[in-house]
Design a protein around this motif. Structure first.
Motif, PDB file in Angstrom:
ATOM      1  N   THR A  56       0.852  -1.515  -0.204  1.00  0.00           N
ATOM      2  CA  THR A  56       0.401   0.037   0.132  1.00  0.00           C
ATOM      3  C   THR A  56       0.592   1.101  -0.191  1.00  0.00           C
ATOM      4  OG1 THR A  56      -2.021  -1.371   1.189  1.00  0.00           O
ATOM      5  CG2 THR A  56      -1.799   0.887   1.041  1.00  0.00           C
ATOM      6  N   PRO A  57       0.506   2.536  -0.702  1.00  0.00           N
ATOM      7  CA  PRO A  57       0.977   3.225  -0.574  1.00  0.00           C
ATOM      8  C   PRO A  57       1.346   3.972   1.273  1.00  0.00           C
ATOM      9  CG  PRO A  57      -0.018   3.336  -2.776  1.00  0.00           C
ATOM     10  CD  PRO A  57      -0.096   2.109  -1.856  1.00  0.00           C
ATOM     11  N   ILE A  58       2.448   4.799   1.147  1.00  0.00           N
ATOM     12  CA  ILE A  58       2.357   5.390   2.310  1.00  0.00           C
ATOM     13  C   ILE A  58       1.125   5.952   2.243  1.00  0.00           C
ATOM     14  CG2 ILE A  58       4.656   7.461   1.532  1.00  0.00           C
ATOM     15  CD1 ILE A  58       4.051   4.846   4.706  1.00  0.00           C
ATOM     16  N   THR A  93      -1.728   5.451   4.131  1.00  0.00           N
ATOM     17  CA  THR A  93      -1.848   4.302   5.546  1.00  0.00           C
ATOM     18  C   THR A  93      -2.489   5.225   6.462  1.00  0.00           C
ATOM     19  OG1 THR A  93       0.314   4.570   6.006  1.00  0.00           O
ATOM     20  CG2 THR A  93       0.288   2.749   4.512  1.00  0.00           C
ATOM     21  N   PRO A  94      -2.605   5.091   7.479  1.00  0.00           N
ATOM     22  CA  PRO A  94      -3.182   5.367   8.626  1.00  0.00           C
ATOM     23  C   PRO A  94      -1.652   6.479   8.930  1.00  0.00           C
ATOM     24  CG  PRO A  94      -3.750   3.274   9.126  1.00  0.00           C
ATOM     25  CD  PRO A  94      -3.030   3.079   8.088  1.00  0.00           C
ATOM     26  N   ARG A  95      -2.381   7.166   9.804  1.00  0.00           N
ATOM     27  CA  ARG A  95      -1.700   8.418   9.807  1.00  0.00           C
ATOM     28  C   ARG A  95      -0.242   7.898  10.418  1.00  0.00           C
ATOM     29  NH1 ARG A  95      -1.268  13.900  10.393  1.00  0.00           N
ATOM     30  NH2 ARG A  95      -0.279  14.860  12.494  1.00  0.00           N
ATOM     31  N   ILE A  96      -0.398   7.571  11.931  1.00  0.00           N
ATOM     32  CA  ILE A  96       0.320   6.736  12.935  1.00  0.00           C
ATOM     33  C   ILE A  96       0.960   5.688  12.154  1.00  0.00           C
ATOM     34  CG2 ILE A  96      -1.159   4.660  13.504  1.00  0.00           C
ATOM     35  CD1 ILE A  96       1.916   6.584  15.796  1.00  0.00           C
ATOM     36  N   VAL A  97       0.622   4.901  10.841  1.00  0.00           N
ATOM     37  CA  VAL A  97       1.816   4.497  10.425  1.00  0.00           C
ATOM     38  C   VAL A  97       2.828   5.428   9.248  1.00  0.00           C
ATOM     39  CG1 VAL A  97       2.369   3.045   8.005  1.00  0.00           C
ATOM     40  CG2 VAL A  97       0.571   2.644  10.314  1.00  0.00           C
ATOM     41  N   ARG A  98       2.449   6.613   8.833  1.00  0.00           N
ATOM     42  CA  ARG A  98       2.902   7.634   7.956  1.00  0.00           C
ATOM     43  C   ARG A  98       4.164   7.854   8.974  1.00  0.00           C
ATOM     44  NH1 ARG A  98      -1.664   8.735   5.933  1.00  0.00           N
ATOM     45  NH2 ARG A  98      -1.909  11.032   7.291  1.00  0.00           N
TER      46      ARG A  98
END
Length: 285
Positions: A4-6, A9-14
């Motif tokens: 999945t493109p960054i 992704t959810p904010r915490i993952v970014r």
């Protein structure tokens, strides 16, 4: 779509991603930064154990001049030896591999898949187990301790990987181009030189960068096949920078930086072609 493109992704993952990338990059670059800084230090810093602190005395010019001091080590000869070994080895390996890759990708003959499998299988053989047979063969041929031994070995040793690499690129080319050239009266050598080679130029450039790095940085086979200064490459010659009673880490670091520069320069010169070669055939129309 995976991965999945960054951005999706959810904010915490970014957040974790943006924090982790600089940290991982710093950890990866830390040994190279340490070597580069050590090459600028004076000998007193090394004796005092100041390996990670800011240099108390900068001796960049003196250290790098000492690396090429003939009274200390024949570093210039080692450098020239590496060029004499690497350039012919890379050129011949690419040329022969391109011809083999063209044959395996375009021509249909019995045993083609088996032959291709042998090229692939050779890449999985641990090279350490070849040390005694290779040294014995070159000894029987009277080639030990010569530049020719390393040139012949590196050329033959890299052909397996290079053929596997180029065959896949050539197989992605439209076969209609080859058939059209044949209908126009071109010979097989004409098709190879006038059609195939120009089309796989990005792949040749990326392969050249990889092979140059492999051959230039070799230490194991130089240790196996070479004994005298007359044929030692620059990687094997770094040990000549060691002091008699103590290890001059600043000089060894300076020599390591000098030894690494050609590979870095080759990559930056061919950077655009290298990236194009790695993405060649990645998108289908």
């Amino acid at each position: 779509m995976f991965p999945t493109p960054i951005e999706r992704t959810p904010r915490i993952v970014r957040v974790v991603y943006h924090l982790a990338v600089p940290l991982v990059l710093l950890l990866w670059l830390l040994p190279m930064i340490a070597i580069l800084v050590t090459s600028l230090r004076g000998n007193q810093d090394i004796i005092a154990g100041n390996y990670w602190g800011w240099p108390r005395e900068f001796r960049m010019v003196q250290n790098y001049a000492e690396v090429f001091n003939p009274a200390r080590s024949p570093m210039v000869r080692y450098f020239v030896n590496s060029l004499v070994i690497t350039i012919p080895s890379v050129c011949m390996a690419i040329f022969f591999s391109a011809m083999a890759g063209y044959t395996l990708a375009i021509h249909r003959f019995r045993g083609r898949i088996l032959l291709y499998a042998l090229f692939i299988a050779g890449n999985f053989v641990p090279f350490q187990i070849l040390m005694i047979p290779v040294r014995t063969i070159f000894g029987n041929l009277g080639l030990l301790d010569t530049l020719r031994a390393l040139i012949i070995f590196h050329t033959s040793f890299q052909i397996g990987f290079a053929t596997f690499f180029l065959r896949n690129f050539i197989a992605d080319l439209p076969i209609s181009l080859v058939e059209s050239a044949r209908m126009e009266g071109a010979s097989e050598m004409g098709v190879f030189f006038r059609v195939i080679l120009p089309l796989i130029r990005p792949a040749l450039a990326s392969l050249g960068v990889l092979l140059f790095t492999f051959v230039w940085n070799d230490f194991f086979w130089a240790l196996t096949l070479v004994q005298s200064d007359a044929a030692r490459p620059v990687t094997f010659g770094l040990q000549a920078l060691r002091g008699q009673w103590s290890i001059a880490w600043n000089l060894i670091s300076a020599g390591s930086v000098v030894a690494a520069l050609p590979s870095v320069l080759v990559f930056f010169v061919l950077q655009r072609q290298f990236i194009a070669g790695l993405t060649f055939g990645g998108v289908k129309e």
